[in-house]
Design a protein around this motif. Sequence first.
Motif, PDB file in Angstrom:
ATOM      1  N   ALA A 245       0.973  -1.307  -0.022  1.00  0.00           N
ATOM      2  CA  ALA A 245      -0.250  -0.160   0.076  1.00  0.00           C
ATOM      3  C   ALA A 245       1.007   0.968   0.115  1.00  0.00           C
ATOM      4  O   ALA A 245       0.590   2.091  -0.687  1.00  0.00           O
ATOM      5  N   THR A 246       1.822   1.267   0.781  1.00  0.00           N
ATOM      6  CA  THR A 246       2.696   2.494   0.861  1.00  0.00           C
ATOM      7  C   THR A 246       3.292   2.523  -0.476  1.00  0.00           C
ATOM      8  O   THR A 246       3.469   3.624  -1.057  1.00  0.00           O
ATOM      9  N   ASN A 247       4.012   1.556  -1.139  1.00  0.00           N
ATOM     10  CA  ASN A 247       4.671   1.643  -2.455  1.00  0.00           C
ATOM     11  C   ASN A 247       3.601   2.297  -3.455  1.00  0.00           C
ATOM     12  O   ASN A 247       4.073   3.125  -4.229  1.00  0.00           O
ATOM     13  N   GLY A 265      10.191   1.321   3.888  1.00  0.00           N
ATOM     14  CA  GLY A 265      11.108   0.631   4.869  1.00  0.00           C
ATOM     15  C   GLY A 265      10.299   0.855   6.155  1.00  0.00           C
ATOM     16  O   GLY A 265      10.062   0.293   7.158  1.00  0.00           O
ATOM     17  N   ALA A 266       9.873   2.422   6.291  1.00  0.00           N
ATOM     18  CA  ALA A 266       9.398   2.596   7.558  1.00  0.00           C
ATOM     19  C   ALA A 266       8.023   2.052   7.963  1.00  0.00           C
ATOM     20  O   ALA A 266       7.530   1.911   8.838  1.00  0.00           O
ATOM     21  N   ALA A 267       7.314   2.126   6.715  1.00  0.00           N
ATOM     22  CA  ALA A 267       5.907   1.298   6.870  1.00  0.00           C
ATOM     23  C   ALA A 267       5.894  -0.083   7.502  1.00  0.00           C
ATOM     24  O   ALA A 267       5.246  -0.620   8.381  1.00  0.00           O
ATOM     25  N   VAL A 268       6.930  -1.017   6.890  1.00  0.00           N
ATOM     26  CA  VAL A 268       7.159  -2.277   7.211  1.00  0.00           C
ATOM     27  C   VAL A 268       7.597  -2.362   9.004  1.00  0.00           C
ATOM     28  O   VAL A 268       6.885  -2.978   9.292  1.00  0.00           O
ATOM     29  N   TRP A 269       8.553  -1.474   9.088  1.00  0.00           N
ATOM     30  CA  TRP A 269       8.875  -1.725  10.621  1.00  0.00           C
ATOM     31  C   TRP A 269       7.730  -1.005  11.451  1.00  0.00           C
ATOM     32  O   TRP A 269       7.858  -1.440  12.759  1.00  0.00           O
ATOM     33  N   ALA A 270       7.068  -0.178  10.937  1.00  0.00           N
ATOM     34  CA  ALA A 270       5.914   0.398  11.814  1.00  0.00           C
ATOM     35  C   ALA A 270       5.004  -0.706  12.229  1.00  0.00           C
ATOM     36  O   ALA A 270       4.556  -1.023  13.054  1.00  0.00           O
ATOM     37  N   ALA A 271       4.706  -1.541  10.957  1.00  0.00           N
ATOM     38  CA  ALA A 271       3.730  -2.482  11.085  1.00  0.00           C
ATOM     39  C   ALA A 271       4.377  -3.809  11.818  1.00  0.00           C
ATOM     40  O   ALA A 271       3.522  -4.297  12.942  1.00  0.00           O
ATOM     41  N   LEU A 272       5.453  -4.038  11.815  1.00  0.00           N
ATOM     42  CA  LEU A 272       6.344  -4.976  12.922  1.00  0.00           C
ATOM     43  C   LEU A 272       6.133  -4.477  14.292  1.00  0.00           C
ATOM     44  O   LEU A 272       5.801  -5.345  15.194  1.00  0.00           O
TER      45      LEU A 272
END
Length: 413
Positions: A245-247, A265-272
């Motif tokens: 979604a971010t991409n 990358g920020a979105a992935v780590w926020a979800a993690l």
Amino acid sequence: HAVRLAREALTRPDARVPVEFLLFGLTLAAVALFHRHTLWSALAGLAAITAWKLAVSGFAGGPGIGGLLDHLAHEWVVIVNLLALLTGFALLAQHFEASRLPEVLPRVLPDDWRGGLVLLALVFVLSSFLDNIAAAIIGGSVAASVFRGRVHIGYLAAIVAASNAGGSGSVIGDTTTTMMWIEGVPARDVLQAYVAAAVALLAFAVPAALQQQRHSPIVRDAAAGVQVDAARLAIVAAILVAAVATNVTMNLRFAAIADHFPFIGAAVWAALLLSVPLRRPDWTLLPGAVRGSVFLLALVLCASMMPVEKLPPASWQVAFGLGFLSAVFDNIPLTKLALEAGGYDWDYVAYAVGFGGSMIWFGSSAGVAITTRFPEARSVGAWLRGGWHVALAYVLGFAAMLALLGWHPHTAG
């Protein structure tokens, strides 16, 4: 005075091979020969190339420290995004394995060599809408489970090839195809890359599945009483949705600022991090993931400093060569150069830069990501011997597209 003479001698127009290419070639040779010390080989090569450009040839943005800082200012978003994705997806893979879903997959996969073939096809489909790193990591996790942890290097190469081929015809499946879309290449033109990708899939998937079946047959029956952890699967889904979604959102709605911050990358780590109260990831995997990521980033930086400002005039032969270049150079700058030059048939470029990196294990981020799970694959020689079918598949796929579609060049936009 000696530095000035060296600069004049080695950067004049008739100089045969720029020193940067020679240094990068030595770096790749060191990686291939000393596969137990790949990180230090890559870092040493990066240091040597940086020193040469500081002292002699300079950077695209100018000479000396100023040129280096300008270069890093253009590259830092790509570097940080890759670091965040590689480390984040390593933890995602652990969530996926801990969900125990791979343990029940033998119930749906054929229990002979066709099981390996179906798994590669699934990775191909996943990569059409997921990041190729995520598709490769998921494929590797499933393979480790259904093949009892003994995965042939040729099959690992096929997983990487399937993840790269699957994204080559989708404008949301790969960064390079998204770049083309933003620059005005119609999605239907990129879609035609699937003609080559489908032929390539058959060409490498069948021999790879047979290789794997001989090496370690697929598990015939799922373990009894396995309970799938739905919460971990939900976390995996949330991370993937956040990345995709971010991409899509950044590239379609906020393209002007997409290159100014590592949003994906920020979105992935926020979800993690938001999912930690539900299930904690195995943080002990992080140091190894960081080490593997630093190796990749060193090679990406090396490639970004190569003097590849000009390509020969666009032709199908040049597009074909881009696939082999993509095995050792970052495919993002190659795509940028092709877009700036114009005059290509873009489905060929999408296939070449998307699939070509599969031929060597560090030729794509998916390859580097999967070797964090299977470090025995960090050998160029072993990868080429085991994954011979990937290079053959690239040639066959390109030839099939040329025969079926012809070459119809046009500019982007």
